[in-house]
Write a protein that holds these residues in place. Structure first.
Motif, PDB file in Angstrom:
ATOM      1  N   LEU A 640       0.834  -1.202   0.000  1.00  0.00           N
ATOM      2  CA  LEU A 640       0.000   0.000   0.000  1.00  0.00           C
ATOM      3  C   LEU A 640       0.867   1.249   0.000  1.00  0.00           C
ATOM      4  N   LEU A 641       0.383   2.279  -0.681  1.00  0.00           N
ATOM      5  CA  LEU A 641       1.112   3.545  -0.770  1.00  0.00           C
ATOM      6  C   LEU A 641       0.915   4.304   0.550  1.00  0.00           C
ATOM      7  N   ASP A 642       1.573   3.805   1.592  1.00  0.00           N
ATOM      8  CA  ASP A 642       1.315   4.304   2.951  1.00  0.00           C
ATOM      9  C   ASP A 642       2.625   4.348   3.706  1.00  0.00           C
ATOM     10  N   VAL A 643       2.741   5.276   4.636  1.00  0.00           N
ATOM     11  CA  VAL A 643       3.982   5.395   5.417  1.00  0.00           C
ATOM     12  C   VAL A 643       4.269   4.099   6.186  1.00  0.00           C
ATOM     13  N   ALA A 644       3.225   3.302   6.441  1.00  0.00           N
ATOM     14  CA  ALA A 644       3.412   2.029   7.153  1.00  0.00           C
ATOM     15  C   ALA A 644       4.237   1.037   6.324  1.00  0.00           C
ATOM     16  N   SER A 729      -0.472   8.147   7.226  1.00  0.00           N
ATOM     17  CA  SER A 729      -1.242   7.504   8.306  1.00  0.00           C
ATOM     18  C   SER A 729      -0.517   7.651   9.650  1.00  0.00           C
ATOM     19  N   ALA A 730       0.813   7.894   9.634  1.00  0.00           N
ATOM     20  CA  ALA A 730       1.545   8.171  10.888  1.00  0.00           C
ATOM     21  C   ALA A 730       2.220   9.527  10.731  1.00  0.00           C
ATOM     22  N   THR A 731       1.737  10.523  11.486  1.00  0.00           N
ATOM     23  CA  THR A 731       2.345  11.863  11.423  1.00  0.00           C
ATOM     24  C   THR A 731       2.824  12.241  12.816  1.00  0.00           C
ATOM     25  N   TYR A 732       3.457  13.444  12.899  1.00  0.00           N
ATOM     26  CA  TYR A 732       3.973  13.890  14.205  1.00  0.00           C
ATOM     27  C   TYR A 732       2.853  14.083  15.231  1.00  0.00           C
ATOM     28  N   SER A 733       1.605  14.217  14.761  1.00  0.00           N
ATOM     29  CA  SER A 733       0.527  14.542  15.697  1.00  0.00           C
ATOM     30  C   SER A 733      -0.268  13.322  16.160  1.00  0.00           C
ATOM     31  N   ASN A 734      -0.058  12.135  15.521  1.00  0.00           N
ATOM     32  CA  ASN A 734      -0.820  10.970  15.985  1.00  0.00           C
ATOM     33  C   ASN A 734       0.113   9.870  16.462  1.00  0.00           C
ATOM     34  N   GLY A 740      11.380   1.091  13.623  1.00  0.00           N
ATOM     35  CA  GLY A 740      12.063   1.050  12.324  1.00  0.00           C
ATOM     36  C   GLY A 740      11.252   1.693  11.212  1.00  0.00           C
ATOM     37  N   GLY A 741       9.995   2.123  11.516  1.00  0.00           N
ATOM     38  CA  GLY A 741       9.163   2.779  10.499  1.00  0.00           C
ATOM     39  C   GLY A 741       9.503   4.253  10.408  1.00  0.00           C
ATOM     40  N   ASP A 742       8.521   5.060   9.966  1.00  0.00           N
ATOM     41  CA  ASP A 742       8.802   6.478   9.768  1.00  0.00           C
ATOM     42  C   ASP A 742       7.518   7.256  10.017  1.00  0.00           C
ATOM     43  N   ILE A 743       7.673   8.569  10.199  1.00  0.00           N
ATOM     44  CA  ILE A 743       6.479   9.425  10.282  1.00  0.00           C
ATOM     45  C   ILE A 743       6.623  10.539   9.254  1.00  0.00           C
ATOM     46  N   ILE A 744       5.475  11.143   8.898  1.00  0.00           N
ATOM     47  CA  ILE A 744       5.500  12.225   7.915  1.00  0.00           C
ATOM     48  C   ILE A 744       5.111  13.518   8.617  1.00  0.00           C
TER      49      ILE A 744
END
Length: 764
Positions: A640-644, A729-734, A740-744
């Motif tokens: 999926l085109l997702d930060v996950a 789907s994962a940002t600095y606010s949630n 090992g993942g990432d946030i946007i």
């Protein structure tokens, strides 16, 4: 999507609605317009090429096709468009049920007629290329450009004719036919030169007096072939002269003060090239290939003044209407495009600069003539060098360049043509087929395609004109709509050909038609049409709000075709035929076609020009990029085109059409930096690193323009090329991401939030 892919493989057509709404009312409540994306000269290995002229209906001029009703005894065929009875000519006298001509075979809905003009046509004219080269660039850039051009000259077909024009402060037209010493004709860059002045100053009538009346156009109309051969020569004859002129080409010699831009007269150079071709080879397949390395500052078509204190126009300036030169430049390039369309010539643009060069203004001339466009940062960049090579390559990789096309549409009387969005120009053929609503190039049923290639795709917009709900007691045979697309063009080989595609689609209306409409919905084609439509509206409508328009369209569509109980968001569900469409619209809202922030007007114009000529599959990749994951645990698999999707032990390959990104997770990057892949015991790791590069090479090789390849690591500066395209789907606010993942870092909503809002609004 398999059955829609099969239809495309047979006829080169994808339609959002493959079962059509039967009345005007139903069509407007379907939100996505009745439309088609058609690739006129897509190659089909099994398509027959017939060596005779097509048989036309005597009233509507449509061509005999598998949907015609044939009376074998009376030797009559009935046209499915206007129901006229037509007699077969004598050479069809032997037709019967068992002896059908190819155009009546049910599987040959697309067919091509070769040389319908007669038995012995004159030999086809050779292709003509005029290189228009910018010399106001730094020495290093000029060296890159000269080397790319000499490679291109080697690849040219021997019989093709070549001309060379260079420009800076002045325009230089090079006389290649006089090889003893280099000889050029010089024109002032700040003044517009008419075709007559050009002919006079370049001594076209030195040996043969000018004809007293009529337009001077080619050898036929009184221009001596010797005069033409001074400037446009066969590649085989002038290769040495051309290469020596290119080798000696110097940077523009005029001194440029430190606080000023170079005086560059792009508009004058293109206008002179157009007039030269118009005088020498009107109506032949000719291309002006412009290589521009900076903004035009001199003469007609200038986009900015010479003073560096004046910034080049931005989107904000265009919105506020404070771009001083913009409208004047667009008007000038519109006049150049009209001249080129009349002559049947193409303008290709290769823009290579870190700054803008004026693609936004030139767009009208390039797009209406069906020209190619390539945008890169430098003439030394692989995007430019490889794309230029692809233009002249032969074999599987060739672009299949064709010229002098005329495209016509015919359809059933209850359908009107609103227009076409794509690289063509209207021929103003008005008639009963034309709708009053105009979208794209409308108000006509025939268009000029000066240049087209085997991938050029047009977006055709239709309107259902039938007002009332039809009588259900009518037999089912009449519930078909017919479309016929005719493309008359000059094939690469020089022959004139006519490609005819005839389609039939069933229409439904009234109660119970929703399920049938759902069954025939092609969500990829719908996304491609909506992308072209929103881009067109953003350019043409001043107060247009694209986000609001797309959201409203999606809510209305889901409200009409979704399953739900009123006011209960949790009960909402969409048929699999519609389930990916909200995702396409979510990514379209965030794409470079809609979000102009962070892009210059040139980049936005470039992205939209490419979108407007590509087929459905490529358009979908531009809207929603594809993402493939490579890891030790599994083979390459789409994710999926997702930060996950980001993980420390994964490599990701993102294809967003214009850019291909190979992204290494942090652990993989550390291992690579430590050189583990060079050790014999870590062959598996070396293979893992190589796999995405091999796949990226395949993508790069078969695409035009060639995409930019970015290789980056997690947390590196170029990781932004991947992060900007992912669903946040994962940002600095949630919530915190996986280890090992990432946030946007963004305030954009994620797809989950978007879907949640959509469900709540659709059920109201």
């Amino acid at each position: 999507m398999a059955e829609f892919m099969d239809l495309e493989a047979q006829d080169g057509v994808r339609m959002p609605w493959n079962v059509l709404p039967g009345t005007k009312q139903e069509a407007s409540s379907c939100v996505v317009p009745v439309s088609a994306i058609y690739t006129p000269i897509k190659p089909f290995p099994s398509m027959p090429i017939l060596p005779y002229a097509p048989l036309r209906c005597r009233v509507c001029r449509s061509i005999l096709n598998p949907f015609s009703i044939v009376d074998f005894l009376a030797k009559i065929w009935i046209c499915p468009f206007c129901f006229t009875r037509n007699h077969f000519p004598n050479h069809y006298s032997s037709i019967s049920d068992d002896n059908l001509p190819a155009e009546l075979f049910p599987q040959y809905t697309t067919i091509e007629y070769q040389d319908p003009l007669g038995s012995s046509p004159p030999p086809p004219p050779p292709p003509v290329f005029v290189f228009v080269v910018d010399t106001c660039v730094i020495e290093e850039e000029l060296a890159f450009l000269k080397s790319a051009l000499s490679q291109a000259v080697d690849l040219l077909p021997d019989h093709s004719l070549v001309g060379l024009i260079t420009f800076g402060t002045f325009v230089h037209v090079h006389e290649l036919g006089f090889s003893q010493i280099p000889k050029t004709y010089v024109f002032k860059g700040s003044k517009q030169v008419s075709k007559d002045q050009l002919l006079e100053q370049m001594s076209f009538f030195a040996r043969k007096p000018r004809p007293a009346t009529g337009v001077v156009a080619g050898a036929r109309d009184g221009l001596s072939t010797d005069a033409i051969a001074r400037f446009l020569l066969p590649a085989s004859e002038c290769e040495f002269t051309l290469n020596s002129v290119l080798e000696e080409l110097q940077k523009d010699p005029w001194q440029v003060p430190a606080d000023q831009r170079a005086p560059r007269c792009t508009g004058t150079a293109l206008s002179i090239a157009a007039s030269l071709l118009g005088a020498c080879f009107p109506g032949c397949g000719a291309r002006i290939m412009a290589f521009v390395g900076g903004p035009s500052t001199e003469g007609p078509g200038a986009i900015v003044s010479k003073s560096l204190s004046e910034p080049i126009r931005s989107h904000k300036d265009l919105d506020k209407d404070s771009a001083v030169h913009y409208h004047k430049a667009v008007k000038f390039y519109e006049s150049v495009s009209k001249q080129l369309i009349t002559q049947g010539h193409v303008l290709d643009l290769f823009a290579c600069a870190l700054d803008q060069v004026g693609i936004a203004e030139l767009k009208v001339a390039v797009e209406k003539t069906g020209g190619l466009v390539v945008l890169a940062e430098s003439f030394g960049h692989s995007v430019f060098k490889d794309s230029l090579k692809r233009v002249f390559q032969s074999g599987d990789q060739d672009l299949g360049l064709a010229s002098n096309g005329i495209f016509e549409i015919n359809c059933s009387k209850d359908i009107k043509v609103q227009g076409v969005i794509g690289p063509l120009a209207s021929l103003e053929k008005k008639g009963a087929l034309c709708s009053e609503t105009v979208v794209g190039q409308g108000g006509t049923s025939a268009w000029r395609m000066c240049g087209l290639d085997k991938a050029t795709s047009l977006c055709l917009m239709f309107e259902i004109a039938k007002k009332e709900t039809p009588d259900v007691s009518v037999p089912a045979t009449s519930n078909q709509f017919y479309f016929q697309f005719m493309t008359y063009y000059q094939h690469q080989s020089g022959q004139m050909r006519l490609r005819v595609t005839t389609l039939s689609r069933r229409w439904v209306a009234g109660e119970g038609s929703i399920q049938e409409l759902i069954a025939g919905f092609d969500q990829e084609a719908a996304a491609a049409v909506m992308a072209r439509l929103v881009s067109f509206k953003m350019e043409k409508e001043a107060e247009f709000d694209p986000i609001r328009w797309l959201d409203k369209a999606l809510i209305n569509l889901c409200s009409r075709f979704g399953d739900y109980q009123k006011d209960s968001p949790s009960s909402f569900s969409l048929s699999p035929r519609f389930s990916i469409f909200p995702q396409f619209i979510f990514h379209l809202r965030r794409s470079q076609f809609v979000q102009v922030f962070n892009n210059s007007p040139d980049e936005t114009a470039y992205f939209r020009m490419i979108l407007n000529r590509e087929n459905v599959t490529n358009s979908v990749v531009m809207i929603q990029p594809s993402l493939i994951s490579y890891s030790f645990h599994s083979g390459p698999e789409p994710v999926l085109l997702d930060v996950a999707a980001i993980a420390a032990d994964r490599i990701l390959l993102l294809d967003s059409y214009f850019t291909v990104v190979i992204f290494h997770g942090s652990t993989i990057a550390q291992w690579r930096k430590a050189g583990y892949h060079n050790l014999p015991e870590h062959q598996a790791f070396a293979q893992l690193l190589r796999a995405p590069h091999d796949d990226a090479d395949v993508i790069v090789k078969e695409r035009f323009p060639v995409p930019r390849l970015v290789v980056c690591d997690q947390y590196g500066s170029q990781a932004r090329f991947l992060l900007a395209k992912l669903n946040p789907s994962a940002t600095y606010s949630n919530e915190a991401p996986l280890p090992g993942g990432d946030i946007i870092f963004t305030d954009d909503v994620s797809f989950e939030v978007f879907l949640d809002h959509l469900q709540r609004l659709a059920i109201q």
